[in-house]
Design an enzyme around this catalytic site. Structure first.
Site, PDB file in Angstrom:
ATOM      1  N   SER A 126      -0.285 -57.998 -56.209  1.00  0.00           N
ATOM      2  CA  SER A 126       0.906 -58.750 -55.933  1.00  0.00           C
ATOM      3  C   SER A 126       1.733 -59.106 -57.177  1.00  0.00           C
ATOM      4  O   SER A 126       2.878 -59.546 -57.045  1.00  0.00           O
ATOM      5  CB  SER A 126       0.530 -60.048 -55.218  1.00  0.00           C
ATOM      6  OG  SER A 126      -0.309 -60.836 -56.041  1.00  0.00           O
TER       7      SER A 126
ATOM      8  N   SER B 137      -4.758 -58.241 -58.055  1.00  0.00           N
ATOM      9  CA  SER B 137      -3.305 -58.365 -58.207  1.00  0.00           C
ATOM     10  C   SER B 137      -2.771 -58.335 -59.628  1.00  0.00           C
ATOM     11  O   SER B 137      -1.557 -58.275 -59.818  1.00  0.00           O
ATOM     12  CB  SER B 137      -2.819 -59.648 -57.544  1.00  0.00           C
ATOM     13  OG  SER B 137      -2.628 -59.416 -56.183  1.00  0.00           O
TER      14      SER B 137
ATOM     15  N   LYS C 264       4.636 -64.968 -63.430  1.00  0.00           N
ATOM     16  CA  LYS C 264       4.666 -64.733 -61.983  1.00  0.00           C
ATOM     17  C   LYS C 264       5.144 -66.003 -61.284  1.00  0.00           C
ATOM     18  O   LYS C 264       4.765 -67.115 -61.694  1.00  0.00           O
ATOM     19  CB  LYS C 264       3.249 -64.353 -61.535  1.00  0.00           C
ATOM     20  CG  LYS C 264       3.102 -63.922 -60.086  1.00  0.00           C
ATOM     21  CD  LYS C 264       1.649 -63.484 -59.830  1.00  0.00           C
ATOM     22  CE  LYS C 264       1.435 -62.971 -58.427  1.00  0.00           C
ATOM     23  NZ  LYS C 264       0.040 -62.481 -58.217  1.00  0.00           N
TER      24      LYS C 264
END
Ligand code: GLN
Length: 492
Positions: A154, A178, A79
């Site tokens: 996310s 997330s 990420k």
């Protein structure tokens, strides 16, 4: 022959070891898959061709010398809020556009030392604030199961690349869900470890008392392997747990005979879609058939978790994001005075959701409101811890759906932040308590999109959590993969 991009990490590891293929072959397969899927998904922000190739060449050399470490030569994605030396790291924000960090975060360093091949950096909601990846300043990521829908967020980019096979595993961060919610929406496995188990050094901070790095993978054993590579004490993170790491993968084959499993009453009622509830119940029935002792019980303070989270997380973010001032990193918009420069930089550099959170958090922390908002939320947090502790006196793990719905359509919740916040109703409480939780795919909804099942455990209960997760995975026998991954790509 199977496309190497469709292998699990365990299969890839076996093939590397017996010489069926090389790390370069695996990387080529992942990059070919990315070339086909990225125009549809936009799951990567950066693909590091050169760095990945170097790592794969080094891994192949090491494997030839007998290296059998679990991640050596395995292509994984990170990420883009995980700081990577020499590779642009944006956290999905304009304010960090072009920032190339001079150091690796601890989890990143451990992955490199474990021989993993880092394919690239994945898209996310700006500073990890969101549940759909639509809040990225670089445009949304789409769900490979249906490109009209979101992959969750996310960590939507990390979930999408694993679902489609453009990396064999990935890492995300989980502040309120997330990792688990995007795993649920993309048919992948995602785990949020106990707070403190994985170092946050080099994770761009959103809400420091809640943030944790964790794995996204195709299978439960793969998720365990990824987590084992990064877990453990780090002197560079003052909140890092200084003790023995739980035996994450020791009991994967132990089954659930004799375990006590609690169904959280507050999370299997209103607000959860009927097909999600149906798949949840079917999973619970299979666990009972496999020998678990299943009871329904209550964690009453869960009712207040969402409200408390949306005060605590913004409060911490308003303080953490103060550092983006145009002086130290990334974007600078000139102004007549330093103050004007800072104000203009922040107004231009942050997107609307980030600004909303900073305003909310600043308000919640301001004199006169502090006790009513922040103080009250901290008291809810104490209550939650107490309620979870009472529940874990009776059962080994708690279970619920991961997300109240399957993947929703792009744009369908962006106009109403509150509806978006409700996506996290099942996941947020464990972050406030500091406990671990994992999402495992258990079936498809009426819309043919994946449904995830959540297993929560007490702090440092990763061993029993992964044990139950492995049984859920065996029972569900969920073998479907996203269409983009297996058939010709149809232009949407
Ligand atoms: N969706 C939640 C939020 O917007 C959780 C995000 C996360 O876990 N990083 O804050």
């Amino acid at each position: 022959m199977t496309d190497l991009a469709d292998l699990t990490i365990a299969q890839a590891r076996a093939g590397l070891r017996d010489g069926s293929f090389t790390s370069i072959d695996l990387l080529d397969a992942a990059q070919r898959r990315a070339a086909v899927s990225e125009p549809h998904l936009h799951a990567y922000l950066t693909i590091d061709r050169e760095g990945a190739r170097e790592a794969a060449v080094a891994a192949d050399r090491s494997i030839a010398d007998g290296d059998t470490r679990p991640l050596v030569g395995i292509p994984i994605a990170l990420k883009d809020n995980m700081v990577t030396k020499g590779v642009e790291t944006t956290a999905g924000s304009q304010i960090l556009a072009g920032w190339t960090p001079p150091y690796d975060g601890t989890a990143v360093r451990r992955l490199r030392e474990a021989g993993a091949v880092i394919v690239g950096k994945t898209n996310l909601d700006e500073f990890a604030m969101g549940s759909s990846t639509e809040n990225s300043a670089y445009g949304p990521t789409r769900n490979p199961w249906n490109t009209d829908t979101v992959p969750g967020g996310s960590s939507g980019g990390s979930a999408a690349v694993v679902a489609v096979g453009s990396a064999l595993g990935a890492f995300g961060s989980d502040t309120g869900g997330s990792i688990r919610q995007p795993a649920s929406l993309t048919g992948t496995v995602g785990a949020k470890p106990t707070y403190g188990l994985v170092s946050r050094y080099g994770l761009i901070a959103f809400a420091s008392s809640l943030d944790q790095i964790g794995p996204i993978a195709q299978t439960v054993p793969d998720a365990a392997t990824l987590l084992e590579a990064v877990a453990g004490w780090d002197p560079l993170d003052a909140t890092s747990f200084h003790g023995d790491v739980p035996a994450i993968s020791r009991s994967l084959d132990a089954g659930v005979g004799g375990l006590r499993i609690g169904v959280v009453r507050e999370l299997v009622g209103s607000g959860i879609e009927p097909d999600v509830l149906g798949a949840t119940q079917a999973t619970i029935d299979r666990l009972a058939d496999a020998g678990a002792d299943v009871v329904e019980l209550s964690v009453p303070a869960i009712e207040y978790a969402l409200s408390a989270y949306y005060l605590i997380a913004p409060a911490e973010c308003s303080s953490n994001l103060a550092r983006f001032d145009g002086v130290r990193y990334g974007l600078r918009v000139d102004g007549a005075t330093t103050e004007e420069m800072m104000a203009k930089t922040r107004a231009d550099g942050f997107g609307p959701e980030v600004i909303r959170r900073i305003l909310l958090g600043t308000y919640a922390l301001s004199a006169g409101y502090y006790d009513a908002f922040y103080g009250q939320s901290q008291r809810v947090r104490t209550l939650l811890r107490r309620d979870f502790a009472a529940a874990y006196d009776q059962v080994d793990v708690l279970v619920s759906p991961t997300s109240p719905s399957t993947a929703f359509e792009i744009g369908s919740k962006t106009a109403d932040p509150y509806t978006m916040y409700l996506s996290d109703i099942c996941t947020i409480a464990t972050n406030l308590a500091g406990d671990p939780a994992i999402s495992v795919p258990v079936g498809l909804g009426n819309d043919r999109l994946p449904i995830g099942f959540q297993i929560m455990a007490p702090a440092l209960g990763e061993e029993v959590m992964f044990r139950v997760a492995a049984e859920v995975e065996r029972g569900a026998a969920f073998v479907e993969r996203a269409q983009l991954a297996t058939s010709e790509v149809v232009t949407p």
